[in-house]
Design an enzyme around this catalytic site. Structure first.
Site, short mmCIF file in Angstrom:
data_model
loop_
_atom_site.label_atom_id
_atom_site.label_comp_id
_atom_site.label_asym_id
_atom_site.label_seq_id
_atom_site.Cartn_x
_atom_site.Cartn_y
_atom_site.Cartn_z
N THR A 187 0.22 5.29 -1.63
CA THR A 187 -0.18 6.44 -0.81
C THR A 187 0.29 7.74 -1.47
OG1 THR A 187 1.83 6.20 0.55
CG2 THR A 187 -0.20 5.17 1.36
N CYS A 221 -24.83 -17.48 -15.22
CA CYS A 221 -25.02 -18.70 -14.41
C CYS A 221 -25.82 -18.48 -13.13
CB CYS A 221 -23.66 -19.30 -14.05
SG CYS A 221 -22.76 -18.34 -12.80
N HIS A 234 -3.86 -10.06 -4.14
CA HIS A 234 -5.15 -9.75 -3.52
C HIS A 234 -6.20 -9.31 -4.53
CE1 HIS A 234 -2.71 -8.95 0.41
NE2 HIS A 234 -2.93 -10.24 0.18
N SER A 246 4.17 -3.27 4.73
CA SER A 246 4.43 -3.46 6.16
C SER A 246 4.95 -4.86 6.46
CB SER A 246 3.15 -3.21 6.97
OG SER A 246 2.17 -4.19 6.65
N ASP A 271 -5.23 -1.75 -6.90
CA ASP A 271 -5.61 -0.49 -7.55
C ASP A 271 -5.28 -0.41 -9.03
OD1 ASP A 271 -2.79 -0.04 -7.53
OD2 ASP A 271 -2.94 0.96 -5.58
N ARG A 302 -3.80 -0.10 7.36
CA ARG A 302 -3.54 -0.43 8.76
C ARG A 302 -3.04 0.71 9.63
NH1 ARG A 302 -2.79 -4.46 5.53
NH2 ARG A 302 -3.64 -6.49 6.06
N CYS A 316 -18.88 -18.69 -12.09
CA CYS A 316 -18.35 -19.00 -13.42
C CYS A 316 -17.18 -18.10 -13.82
CB CYS A 316 -19.45 -18.92 -14.48
SG CYS A 316 -20.04 -17.23 -14.81
N ALA A 370 0.81 -1.22 0.00
CA ALA A 370 0.00 0.00 0.00
C ALA A 370 0.84 1.26 0.00
CB ALA A 370 -0.94 -0.01 1.21
#
Length: 246
Positions: A24, A153, A117, A192, A100, A32, A128, A20
């Site tokens: 920023t 589906c 992620h 982090s 992002d 966090r 599907c 992250a």
């Protein structure tokens, strides 16, 4: 900066691992730290999203109100530096915890970005895996206050991100493992290193003989293992470190 330049110059296969902190500088709040997204809104767990229409509406309302700050963000100097490393052939891949899409927007080819992620800029059917664009879903949500099941589906539509409680994607994790063991320099930018299993990759790289560099605003649990730690801004650091590299 000169030490980082020397390490980059001596490396043949750099793996960039971004978190992250690299975004920023594009105005996207992290999660966090104090004042981050999770200090203001509680994350929605995957099981709750799947089980509850009310929770799904809440999740889509957050997404379309841009509560997470992703909409409209543009790549910054850090992203540009990573793209330069990729295009020069010095870096083989970007493994990112971010959702992002800014590495791709900065010019890194899609196949060179491994998203641990997922990606927040589109949605998928959980059944599907059909891709659905967010513009279409936003129009539907604003008209009906809901997102209908998949037209193909009947499955549940969800942003293509990995939520708390959701299984990590098998293929990206396998690719990240392979690239981790193949690199000779593991370069952490803005993570982090506190979220597992992703945070284990730099340790694996170091144990496999790679050099480890961490550029992050705050200390991390892995700093003690690193060959070089820089607690400075990523954009300025990488711009200087890349000077003179061919």
């Amino acid at each position: 900066m000169s030490e980082l330049n020397d390490l980059l110059r001596a490396s043949r296969r750099v793996l960039v691992f971004s978190g992250a902190g690299i975004s920023t500088e594009s105005g996207i709040p992290d999660f966090r730290s104090p004042g981050g997204v999770w200090s203001k809104i509680q994350p929605i767990y995957y099981q709750d999203f799947v089980a509850s229409e009310h929770t799904r509406r809440q999740a889509w309302r957050r997404r379309f109100s841009n509560a997470d700050g992703w909409v409209g963000a543009r790549p910054n100097r850090g992203h540009a530096a990573v793209a330069e490393l990729i295009h020069s052939g010095r870096a083989s891949v970007v493994v990112t915890q971010n959702v992002d899409n800014l590495h791709q927007t900065s010019g890194v080819p899609e196949e060179k970005v491994i998203e641990l992620h997922g990606n927040s800029t589109y949605a998928k059917c959980l059944k599907c895996h059909t891709r659905v664009e967010l513009d279409e879903l936003e129009r539907e949500f604003r008209e009906t206050n809901t997102v209908a099941p998949c037209k193909r589906c009947g499955g549940i539509i969800k942003t293509a991100t990995i939520s708390f409680g959701q299984q990590m994607p098998e293929l990206p994790m396998r690719r990240a493992q392979e690239e981790t063991l193949a690199c000779d320099l593991f370069l952490v930018l803005g993570s982090s290193l506190s979220v597992f299993p992703a945070a284990d990759f730099p340790v694996r790289a170091k144990n496999n003989g790679a050099k480890l560099v961490i550029v992050n605003r705050d200390p991390t649990p892995v700093d003690r293992l690193a060959d070089l730690v820089i607690h400075e801004g990523i954009g300025a650091t990488m711009e200087v470190a890349l000077e003179g590299l061919s």
